[in-house]
Design an enzyme around this catalytic site. Structure first.
Site, PDB file in Angstrom:
ATOM      1  N   GLU A  59       0.892  -1.173   0.000  1.00 21.00           N
ATOM      2  CA  GLU A  59       0.000   0.000   0.000  1.00 21.00           C
ATOM      3  C   GLU A  59       0.928   1.221   0.000  1.00 21.00           C
ATOM      4  O   GLU A  59       1.036   1.899  -1.006  1.00 21.00           O
ATOM      5  CB  GLU A  59      -0.909  -0.023   1.247  1.00 21.00           C
ATOM      6  CG  GLU A  59      -1.839   1.184   1.359  1.00 21.00           C
ATOM      7  CD  GLU A  59      -2.644   1.223   2.671  1.00 21.00           C
ATOM      8  OE1 GLU A  59      -2.273   0.520   3.638  1.00 21.00           O
ATOM      9  OE2 GLU A  59      -3.638   1.977   2.725  1.00 21.00           O
ATOM     10  N   ASP A 113     -12.296  -0.775   2.202  1.00 18.27           N
ATOM     11  CA  ASP A 113     -11.282  -0.498   3.238  1.00 18.27           C
ATOM     12  C   ASP A 113     -11.903   0.110   4.506  1.00 18.27           C
ATOM     13  O   ASP A 113     -12.226  -0.632   5.434  1.00 18.27           O
ATOM     14  CB  ASP A 113     -10.163   0.385   2.673  1.00 18.27           C
ATOM     15  CG  ASP A 113      -8.807   0.144   3.327  1.00 18.27           C
ATOM     16  OD1 ASP A 113      -8.693  -0.797   4.131  1.00 18.27           O
ATOM     17  OD2 ASP A 113      -7.857   0.891   3.024  1.00 18.27           O
ATOM     18  N   ASP A 114     -12.019   1.436   4.553  1.00 12.59           N
ATOM     19  CA  ASP A 114     -12.575   2.135   5.726  1.00 12.59           C
ATOM     20  C   ASP A 114     -13.595   3.163   5.232  1.00 12.59           C
ATOM     21  O   ASP A 114     -13.341   4.375   5.262  1.00 12.59           O
ATOM     22  CB  ASP A 114     -11.452   2.845   6.498  1.00 12.59           C
ATOM     23  CG  ASP A 114     -10.374   1.868   6.940  1.00 12.59           C
ATOM     24  OD1 ASP A 114     -10.589   1.162   7.936  1.00 12.59           O
ATOM     25  OD2 ASP A 114      -9.330   1.793   6.260  1.00 12.59           O
TER      26      ASP A 114
HETATM   27  N1  HPA Z   1      -4.081   0.221   5.893  1.00 15.03           N
HETATM   28  C1  HPA Z   1      -3.455  -0.308   6.949  1.00 15.03           C
HETATM   29  N2  HPA Z   1      -4.046  -0.473   8.117  1.00 15.03           N
HETATM   30  C2  HPA Z   1      -5.328  -0.133   8.246  1.00 15.03           C
HETATM   31  C3  HPA Z   1      -6.019   0.419   7.204  1.00 15.03           C
HETATM   32  C4  HPA Z   1      -5.370   0.604   5.950  1.00 15.03           C
HETATM   33  O1  HPA Z   1      -5.928   1.099   4.964  1.00 15.03           O
HETATM   34  N3  HPA Z   1      -7.273   0.667   7.655  1.00 15.03           N
HETATM   35  C5  HPA Z   1      -7.331   0.262   8.927  1.00 15.03           C
HETATM   36  N4  HPA Z   1      -6.147  -0.217   9.303  1.00 15.03           N
HETATM   37 ZN    ZN Z   2      -7.057  -2.069   4.833  1.00 14.38          ZN
END
Ligand code: HPA
Ligand code: ZN
Length: 341
Positions: free
Chosen positions: A201, A279-280
Site C-alpha cells: 500500500e 477499506d474504511d
Molecule cells: N491500511 C493499513 N491499516 C489499516 C487500514 C489501511 O488502509 N485501515 C485500517 N487499518
Molecule cells: Zn485495509
C-alpha cells in the site's frame, strides 16, 4: 458517469473482501456511542468530525481511526457497528463479506477480546439470517505492535475456533516489514487459519514478496505497488494471487495522486486477479458501490469489466468451491440479462 452504470453496479452481486469493521464507524454512530458510554470526543459535531477527515498519508488516517475506536466499549457497540455495515451492504447487493477487525486496538484499552468477538459474530449471524449475506471473519494483527502482542491475540482467539476464518496484518506499513511476524503466522497456519496481509500500500514490492514467502499470505490487501516489480507482477498473475484493491482509500491516503492515475486498470491488463473493496468507508467517502463507480468513471471500465471484477470478488473469497461457482454464475447471469457478453 452514465446513470445506468451506477444502477448496473448497485445491482451487481458483489463480495467485499477488504473491509475494516472499525473503519465503518460513521460519525453519527460515533457520537451516539460516545453519549451511551459517557465519553467525550475531540469533535464538536458530526460535521466537524467529517471535516477533520483530510489525510496526508496512512499514519494521519490511522491516528483518527484509532481515536474513533475509543467509543467502542460494550458488546452492543460492536454489534451496532457491524449491523449498520451489513444493512448498508444488503442495500448494495453485497452477497458475501470477509471483514477484518483489530482485536489489539480494543484489548489495549481493556475491552475484553470476548466482548468484541461476541458483538461482531452476533451481528454477522443476524446478517446471514436476515439478509442472506454469508461471511468469513478475519482477525488482523497490528504490525506496529510487537509480535508477542500478536501471539497473545492468537492465543485469545483459540476458544473461538473456526468462527474466525483468517488472520491478517494491518496498520502502519512503512518500517514494519512482514519479517517479524513469521513465527505468529506460522502458528496461525498450523492452527488452520487462512492468511491475508496488507502489503504494497505504502510499502515497497518487497513487502508483498515477504507477505507471500514469510507469512504464507494467500491474498494480498492493497498490493497496488506490485507493478513496480515486473517479476513479482508475473508471479502474482501466474499464481492467481488475489489483490484486494481499495480505490477511494488509495486516493484519500495519497497512495495515488488521483483516480485517473489509479493502477487498477494496469493491474487488470497485467492479468492480475484484482477485486474492488472499500477499506474504511466511513473515513474515505464511499462504500463498495461508490468505489466501483469512482473507478469505472475515472478509468472507463466497461460493464463487461465490471462483471469480471465482481466475479473476481467471489473467486478470491474463502467461500467453498461450490458456493463460489454458484455466485460467479449469478454474476454472469446478471451481466447476460443486461446484454453484457
Ligand atoms: N491500511 C493499513 N491499516 C489499516 C487500514 C489501511 O488502509 N485501515 C485500517 N487499518
Ligand atoms: Zn485495509
Amino acid at each position: 458517469m452514465q446513470q445506468d452504470t451506477r444502477a448496473f453496479i448497485l445491482g451487481l452481486p458483489k463480495a467485499e473482501l477488504h473491509l475494516h469493521l472499525e473503519g465503518t464507524l460513521e460519525p453519527e454512530l460515533m457520537f451516539e456511542l460516545a453519549a451511551r458510554n459517557d465519553l467525550t470526543l475531540p469533535y464538536d459535531s458530526v460535521e466537524h468530525a467529517r471535516a477533520a477527515y483530510e489525510f496526508s498519508d496512512l499514519q494521519s488516517f490511522l491516528d483518527l481511526y484509532y481515536a474513533g475506536c475509543s467509543v467502542l466499549v460494550t458488546e452492543q457497540d460492536f454489534y451496532d457497528l457491524t449491523w449498520e455495515y451489513l444493512t448498508r451492504a444488503a442495500s448494495e447487493n453485497i452477497r458475501h463479506v470477509e471483514p477484518c477487525f483489530d482485536p489489539q486496538t480494543h484489548t489495549e484499552r481493556d475491552v475484553p477480546f470476548g466482548t468484541v468477538i461476541a458483538g461482531i459474530l452476533r451481528a454477522l449471524e443476524d446478517g446471514q439470517q436476515r439478509y442472506g449475506i454469508t461471511y468469513r471473519l478475519i482477525m488482523s494483527f497490528l504490525r506496529d505492535m510487537s509480535p508477542e502482542s500478536a501471539a497473545r491475540t492468537l492465543e485469545r482467539a483459540r476458544r473461538y475456533g473456526h468462527r474466525i476464518t483468517g488472520v491478517g496484518l494491518d496498520s502502519a506499513e512503512l518500517g514494519h516489514p512482514p519479517d517479524d511476524f513469521a513465527e505468529v503466522f506460522a502458528a496461525a497456519r498450523a492452527a488452520g487459519y487462512r492468511v491475508v496481509a496488507h502489503a504494497g500500500e505504502e510499502g515497497p514490492p518487497a513487502y508483498i514478496t515477504g507477505a507471500l514467502d514469510i507469512l504464507g499470505a494467500e491474498r494480498i490487501d492493497h498490493g497496488v505497488r506490485c507493478l513496480e516489480d515486473q517479476m513479482l507482477t508475473a508471479r502474482l498473475a501466474m499464481d492467481r494471487v488475489p489483490l484486494t484493491v481499495c480505490p477511494l482509500s488509495n486516493v484519500r491516503l495519497k497512495v495515488v495522486p488521483d483516480m485517473a492515475s489509479h493502477p487498477l486498470r494496469a493491474m487488470m491488463d497485467a492479468g492480475l486477479l484484482v477485486t474492488i473493496n472499500s477499506d474504511d468507508p466511513a473515513y474515505f467517502g464511499g462504500y463498495l458501490t461508490e468505489n466501483y463507480v469512482a473507478a469505472a468513471d475515472a478509468l472507463g471500465l466497461s460493464h463487461s469489466e465490471l462483471v469480471t471484477l465482481a466475479a473476481a470478488s467471489f473467486q478470491a473469497s474463502f467461500l467453498d468451491e461450490g458456493t463460489r461457482q454458484d455466485r460467479i454464475a449469478e454474476v454472469e447471469a446478471y451481466g447476460s440479462a443486461r446484454g453484457v457478453r
